[in-house]
Design a protein around this motif. Structure first.
Motif, PDB file in Angstrom:
ATOM      1  N   VAL A   1       0.865  -1.184   0.000  1.00  0.00           N
ATOM      2  CA  VAL A   1       0.000   0.000   0.000  1.00  0.00           C
ATOM      3  C   VAL A   1       0.898   1.229   0.000  1.00  0.00           C
ATOM      4  N   GLU A   2       0.993   1.910  -1.131  1.00  0.00           N
ATOM      5  CA  GLU A   2       1.877   3.068  -1.221  1.00  0.00           C
ATOM      6  C   GLU A   2       1.284   4.257  -0.476  1.00  0.00           C
ATOM      7  N   LEU A   3       2.148   4.970   0.250  1.00  0.00           N
ATOM      8  CA  LEU A   3       1.760   6.164   0.987  1.00  0.00           C
ATOM      9  C   LEU A   3       2.446   7.369   0.344  1.00  0.00           C
ATOM     10  N   HIS A   4       1.771   8.498   0.334  1.00  0.00           N
ATOM     11  CA  HIS A   4       2.242   9.650  -0.429  1.00  0.00           C
ATOM     12  C   HIS A   4       2.419  10.884   0.452  1.00  0.00           C
TER      13      HIS A   4
ATOM     14  N   ASP B   1       6.923  13.633  -3.528  1.00  0.00           N
ATOM     15  CA  ASP B   1       8.096  13.490  -4.394  1.00  0.00           C
ATOM     16  C   ASP B   1       8.090  12.086  -4.996  1.00  0.00           C
ATOM     17  N   LYS B   2       7.920  11.990  -6.294  1.00  0.00           N
ATOM     18  CA  LYS B   2       7.812  10.687  -6.946  1.00  0.00           C
ATOM     19  C   LYS B   2       9.154   9.992  -7.126  1.00  0.00           C
ATOM     20  N   ALA B   3      10.261  10.680  -6.799  1.00  0.00           N
ATOM     21  CA  ALA B   3      11.570  10.028  -6.833  1.00  0.00           C
ATOM     22  C   ALA B   3      11.783   9.149  -5.598  1.00  0.00           C
ATOM     23  N   MET B   4      10.916   9.304  -4.601  1.00  0.00           N
ATOM     24  CA  MET B   4      10.985   8.496  -3.385  1.00  0.00           C
ATOM     25  C   MET B   4       9.627   7.835  -3.186  1.00  0.00           C
ATOM     26  N   VAL B   5       9.602   6.520  -3.097  1.00  0.00           N
ATOM     27  CA  VAL B   5       8.346   5.797  -2.919  1.00  0.00           C
ATOM     28  C   VAL B   5       8.409   4.999  -1.624  1.00  0.00           C
ATOM     29  N   GLY B   6       7.246   4.648  -1.092  1.00  0.00           N
ATOM     30  CA  GLY B   6       7.238   3.855   0.121  1.00  0.00           C
ATOM     31  C   GLY B   6       5.842   3.543   0.600  1.00  0.00           C
ATOM     32  N   GLY B   7       5.755   2.586   1.486  1.00  0.00           N
ATOM     33  CA  GLY B   7       4.473   2.214   2.056  1.00  0.00           C
ATOM     34  C   GLY B   7       4.583   0.903   2.812  1.00  0.00           C
ATOM     35  N   PHE B   8       3.473   0.492   3.388  1.00  0.00           N
ATOM     36  CA  PHE B   8       3.427  -0.785   4.101  1.00  0.00           C
ATOM     37  C   PHE B   8       3.287  -1.934   3.103  1.00  0.00           C
ATOM     38  N   ALA B   9       3.915  -3.062   3.427  1.00  0.00           N
ATOM     39  CA  ALA B   9       3.806  -4.279   2.620  1.00  0.00           C
ATOM     40  C   ALA B   9       4.079  -5.460   3.538  1.00  0.00           C
ATOM     41  N   GLN B  10       4.002  -6.651   2.976  1.00  0.00           N
ATOM     42  CA  GLN B  10       4.276  -7.845   3.764  1.00  0.00           C
ATOM     43  C   GLN B  10       5.436  -8.634   3.160  1.00  0.00           C
ATOM     44  N   LEU B  11       6.371  -9.010   4.022  1.00  0.00           N
ATOM     45  CA  LEU B  11       7.506  -9.840   3.648  1.00  0.00           C
ATOM     46  C   LEU B  11       7.370 -11.161   4.400  1.00  0.00           C
ATOM     47  N   ASN B  12       7.148 -12.234   3.673  1.00  0.00           N
ATOM     48  CA  ASN B  12       6.930 -13.547   4.293  1.00  0.00           C
ATOM     49  C   ASN B  12       5.802 -13.500   5.316  1.00  0.00           C
ATOM     50  N   GLY B  13       4.768 -12.712   5.007  1.00  0.00           N
ATOM     51  CA  GLY B  13       3.615 -12.627   5.886  1.00  0.00           C
ATOM     52  C   GLY B  13       3.753 -11.627   7.015  1.00  0.00           C
ATOM     53  N   GLU B  14       4.925 -11.002   7.161  1.00  0.00           N
ATOM     54  CA  GLU B  14       5.162 -10.021   8.218  1.00  0.00           C
ATOM     55  C   GLU B  14       5.094  -8.610   7.634  1.00  0.00           C
ATOM     56  N   THR B  15       4.368  -7.723   8.309  1.00  0.00           N
ATOM     57  CA  THR B  15       4.227  -6.351   7.819  1.00  0.00           C
ATOM     58  C   THR B  15       5.527  -5.576   8.021  1.00  0.00           C
ATOM     59  N   VAL B  16       5.956  -4.892   6.970  1.00  0.00           N
ATOM     60  CA  VAL B  16       7.158  -4.061   7.011  1.00  0.00           C
ATOM     61  C   VAL B  16       6.859  -2.732   6.327  1.00  0.00           C
ATOM     62  N   MET B  17       7.689  -1.753   6.611  1.00  0.00           N
ATOM     63  CA  MET B  17       7.646  -0.489   5.879  1.00  0.00           C
ATOM     64  C   MET B  17       8.777  -0.509   4.866  1.00  0.00           C
ATOM     65  N   VAL B  18       8.446  -0.336   3.597  1.00  0.00           N
ATOM     66  CA  VAL B  18       9.468  -0.337   2.550  1.00  0.00           C
ATOM     67  C   VAL B  18       9.552   1.057   1.942  1.00  0.00           C
TER      68      VAL B  18
ATOM     69  N   TYR C   1      12.865  13.160   1.092  1.00  0.00           N
ATOM     70  CA  TYR C   1      13.498  12.673   2.321  1.00  0.00           C
ATOM     71  C   TYR C   1      12.598  12.910   3.527  1.00  0.00           C
ATOM     72  N   ARG C   2      11.829  13.983   3.502  1.00  0.00           N
ATOM     73  CA  ARG C   2      10.887  14.212   4.602  1.00  0.00           C
ATOM     74  C   ARG C   2       9.733  13.212   4.542  1.00  0.00           C
ATOM     75  N   LYS C   3       9.319  12.820   3.346  1.00  0.00           N
ATOM     76  CA  LYS C   3       8.318  11.759   3.227  1.00  0.00           C
ATOM     77  C   LYS C   3       8.881  10.462   3.779  1.00  0.00           C
ATOM     78  N   ALA C   4      10.138  10.153   3.409  1.00  0.00           N
ATOM     79  CA  ALA C   4      10.769   8.922   3.904  1.00  0.00           C
ATOM     80  C   ALA C   4      10.808   8.916   5.428  1.00  0.00           C
ATOM     81  N   LEU C   5      11.163  10.045   6.033  1.00  0.00           N
ATOM     82  CA  LEU C   5      11.230  10.113   7.489  1.00  0.00           C
ATOM     83  C   LEU C   5       9.838   9.968   8.110  1.00  0.00           C
ATOM     84  N   ARG C   6       8.842  10.564   7.480  1.00  0.00           N
ATOM     85  CA  ARG C   6       7.465  10.420   7.979  1.00  0.00           C
ATOM     86  C   ARG C   6       7.056   8.957   8.002  1.00  0.00           C
ATOM     87  N   LEU C   7       7.406   8.217   6.951  1.00  0.00           N
ATOM     88  CA  LEU C   7       7.054   6.804   6.886  1.00  0.00           C
ATOM     89  C   LEU C   7       7.850   5.983   7.902  1.00  0.00           C
TER      90      LEU C   7
END
Length: 331
Positions: A88-91, A99-116, A141-147
Motif C-alpha cells: 500500500v503506497e503512501l504519499h 516526491d515521486k523520486a521516493m516511494v514507500g508504504g506498508f507491505a508484507q515480507l513472508n507474511g510479516e508487515t514491514v515499511m518499505v 526525504y521528509r516523506k521517507a522520514l514520515r514513513l
C-alpha cells in the motif's frame, strides 16, 4: 523481463547481442523453411549463458557502474512487486508535495508487515522525468522520514532500497532545505527503535544515498556502487574532463567488494549471471533471502541494544590516526 530485440546492451555486452542476433536469424530460417532448428538455438542459448558468466567474471569497477545504471535493471517498485505482497503506497511529506523520486508504504515480507522505502527511477523517458531520474528533493526525504516514524509507531521493521545518482542539486531544493532534510534523516535513523535494513540496489551516491542509508544491516548487491561522488563528477573535478571516469572509478574503490573490505556494508548480495537485469525473478529471490536472514538476526533484539549497536557500527567506520597528546601541545 524484456527480451531481444527490445533488450538494451552495454558496450561490453555486444558479444551477447551478436549471439541473440544469430538466434533470431535461425528462428526466421526455421519459420520460412519449416526446418527444426531447436538444437542449434539451444546451443546458442547455452553460449549466451556462458558468455554472460565470462563477462561477469572480469568486470572492471567502471563496468560495474555501468551495470548499476543499466536501463533494464530492476528498480525499487520492481523489487516490491517481486518480493512483497499487499503493498500500500503512501504519499506526501505533509508539508510541500509528494516526491515521486521516493516511494514507500506498508507491505508484507513472508507474511510479516514491514515499511518499505526507496528511490525510484523511471522506466521510460516520460517516467524518468516524472521521477526526476531518482534524485529526491527535500520533500522526498521528509516523506521517507514520515514513513519511518509511522513504522516506529506501529513497531514495524523498515527496509530501504537505495538507487540514486545523488540528491537533487537544484536551486529550489536548496531553498527548501536539502542539506537539513538529509542530515535530519541520518540523525533520526540512528535512533529508530525498530529494525532497519538498508539495501543498495543500484547507484549509491553521496548524501542522496545516506538520507535513507543508516541501518542495522547494510546490504549491497553485487553490481552496484557506493561512494561520495560519481566517477564522472570526480573526473571532472580532478582532470577537468569526463575522459578519466574509468580511472576515477578504479581509484574511488566504490564496488561492493571494496565496501565490504572497508566494513561499510555487511553483506554482498549475489545477482543472476550477467547482472540483475537478466532475470528479475532470480534477482528478487536472492535479495529476499538476504533481507529475510538479516531481519531474522536483529528483530528480536532489545530496541535499546539495537540502537546502541547501530550507533557504534557507524562510529567505527573510516580510518584515522591519533597523534600522541604531547605532540599536539603548543610549544
Amino acid at each position: 523481463m524484456p527480451q531481444y530485440p527490445n533488450r538494451q546492451f552495454l558496450d561490453f555486452e555486444q558479444p551477447i547481442k551478436t549471439l541473440y542476433e544469430e538466434i533470431e536469424k535461425l528462428k526466421q530460417t526455421a519459420e520460412k523453411s519449416k526446418i527444426d532448428m531447436s538444437d542449434s538455438i539451444q546451443k546458442l542459448e547455452n553460449a549466451i549463458i556462458e558468455k554472460r558468466r565470462e563477462i561477469t567474471a572480469s568486470l572492471t569497477p567502471w563496468q560495474r557502474v555501468q551495470l548499476s545504471r543499466h536501463p533494464d535493471r530492476p528498480y525499487t517498485n520492481k523489487y516490491i512487486e517481486k518480493m512483497l505482497t499487499n503493498y500500500v503506497e503512501l504519499h506526501g511529506d505533509r508539508n510541500f508535495r509528494d516526491d515521486k523520486a521516493m516511494v514507500g508504504g506498508f507491505a508484507q515480507l513472508n507474511g510479516e508487515t514491514v515499511m518499505v522505502i526507496g528511490h525510484q527511477k523511471g522506466i521510460n523517458t516520460k517516467m524518468r522525468q516524472e521521477r526526476n531520474f531518482g534524485m529526491a528533493n527535500p520533500e522526498g526525504y521528509r516523506k521517507a522520514l514520515r514513513l519511518m516514524k509511522l513504522a516506529e509507531k506501529f513497531n514495524k521493521p523498515i527496509i530501504t532500497f537505495i538507487d540514486t545518482p545523488g540528491a537533487y542539486p537544484g536551486l529550489e531544493a536548496e531553498e527548501r532545505g536539502q542539506g537539513e532534510a538529509i542530515a535530519r534523516n541520518i540523525y533520526e535513523m540512528t535512533r529508530l527503535q525498530v529494525p532497519v535494513i538498508c539495501v543498495i540496489i543500484g547507484e549509491g551516491a553521496s548524501g542522496g544515498a545516506l538520507g535513507i542509508g543508516v541501518g542495522d544491516r547494510i546490504l549491497m548487491m553485487e553490481n552496484t556502487w557506493y561512494t561520495v561522488i560519481s566517477p564522472e563528477s570526480c573526473s571532472s573535478i580532478l582532470w577537468r574532463s569526463w575522459d578519466k571516469k574509468e580511472v576515477a572509478a578504479e581509484q574511488l574503490r566504490l564496488t561492493a567488494t571494496d565496501m565490504k573490505g572497508f566494513g561499510l556494508v555487511d553483506e554482498i548480495v549475489p545477482e543472476p549471471i550477467g547482472g540483475a537485469h537478466w532475470d528479475y525473478n532470480e534477482a528478487a529471490a536472492l535479495l529476499k533471502t538476504s533481507i529475510s536472514n538479516a531481519l531474522e538476526q536483529i528483530k528480536n533484539m532489545d530496541p535499546e541494544v539495537r540502537v546502541q549497536q547501530r550507533i557504534e557500527k557507524f562510529n567505527k567506520m573510516g580510518f584515522w590516526d591519533e597523534l600522541p597528546v604531547e605532540s599536539t601541545q603548543v610549544q
